[in-house]
Design an enzyme around this catalytic site. Structure first.
Site, PDB file in Angstrom:
ATOM      1  N   GLU A 143      -1.571  11.067 -10.482  1.00 26.14           N
ATOM      2  CA  GLU A 143      -1.350  11.022 -11.922  1.00 26.14           C
ATOM      3  C   GLU A 143      -2.339  10.052 -12.568  1.00 26.14           C
ATOM      4  O   GLU A 143      -2.532   8.942 -12.074  1.00 26.14           O
ATOM      5  CB  GLU A 143       0.077  10.567 -12.223  1.00 26.14           C
ATOM      6  CG  GLU A 143       0.409  10.510 -13.694  1.00 26.14           C
ATOM      7  CD  GLU A 143       1.847  10.059 -13.935  1.00 26.14           C
ATOM      8  OE1 GLU A 143       2.213   9.953 -15.120  1.00 26.14           O
ATOM      9  OE2 GLU A 143       2.592   9.818 -12.970  1.00 26.14           O
ATOM     10  N   HIS A 182       3.944  11.232  -5.891  1.00 29.64           N
ATOM     11  CA  HIS A 182       2.553  11.125  -6.294  1.00 29.64           C
ATOM     12  C   HIS A 182       2.164   9.659  -6.445  1.00 29.64           C
ATOM     13  O   HIS A 182       3.007   8.788  -6.486  1.00 29.64           O
ATOM     14  CB  HIS A 182       2.290  11.877  -7.612  1.00 29.64           C
ATOM     15  CG  HIS A 182       3.039  11.333  -8.771  1.00 29.64           C
ATOM     16  ND1 HIS A 182       4.292  11.757  -9.110  1.00 29.64           N
ATOM     17  CD2 HIS A 182       2.712  10.375  -9.678  1.00 29.64           C
ATOM     18  CE1 HIS A 182       4.718  11.095 -10.169  1.00 29.64           C
ATOM     19  NE2 HIS A 182       3.776  10.245 -10.535  1.00 29.64           N
ATOM     20  N   HIS A 226       0.834  -1.205   0.000  1.00 38.35           N
ATOM     21  CA  HIS A 226       0.000   0.000   0.000  1.00 38.35           C
ATOM     22  C   HIS A 226       0.864   1.249   0.000  1.00 38.35           C
ATOM     23  O   HIS A 226       2.047   1.196   0.269  1.00 38.35           O
ATOM     24  CB  HIS A 226      -0.962   0.017   1.198  1.00 38.35           C
ATOM     25  CG  HIS A 226      -0.294   0.168   2.530  1.00 38.35           C
ATOM     26  ND1 HIS A 226       0.014  -0.906   3.317  1.00 38.35           N
ATOM     27  CD2 HIS A 226       0.125   1.268   3.208  1.00 38.35           C
ATOM     28  CE1 HIS A 226       0.587  -0.482   4.427  1.00 38.35           C
ATOM     29  NE2 HIS A 226       0.681   0.833   4.388  1.00 38.35           N
TER      30      HIS A 226
END
Length: 125
Positions: free
Chosen positions: A118, A76, A7
């Protein structure tokens, strides 16, 4: 020895607002939750329904600052989408697109806490 992704974590200020955003913007659903017995934190793991990788949203009760310092936000999360044009339209309607790179064929959205995500077209396309 083999490592696999589990994760990523984003610390968030308003759990309900973040859960609503990730559901509407990206279709992510809660797959599990851990709450501290003393109420000091809540961890919510969001999944895409097809991969094992999750996004962990961490809410901390005693966080007293206005928002988290994301620095230059050069990190990101990236997600592929099978309908890039449809996703871009949806995200523009949500007013969460913060950067488009037409030369690369990608764009970024921003979540309620300022994290950039993104969006890239699926390689299967």
């Amino acid at each position: 020895m083999k490592f696999t992704f589990a994760h990523n974590n984003f610390n968030i200020m308003d759990l309900d607002k973040s859960l609503a955003f990730y559901k509407e913007a990206l279709g992510l659903q809660e797959v599990r939750r851990k709450e501290a017995e003393d109420g000091s934190f809540i961890l919510v793991y969001l999944g895409d329904g097809s991969s094992r990788h999750t996004l962990e949203l961490t809410w901390l009760r005693d966080w007293e600052k206005e928002s988290y310092n994301l620095g230059d936000n050069e990190f990101h999360l990236a997600l592929e989408v099978d309908d890039y044009e449809g996703a871009l339209r949806k995200h523009k309607e949500m007013d969460c697109v913060v950067f488009e790179n037409n030369d690369m064929g990608i764009y970024f959205i921003i979540d309620p806490d300022g994290y950039w995500i993104e969006i890239i077209p699926s390689e299967d396309k």
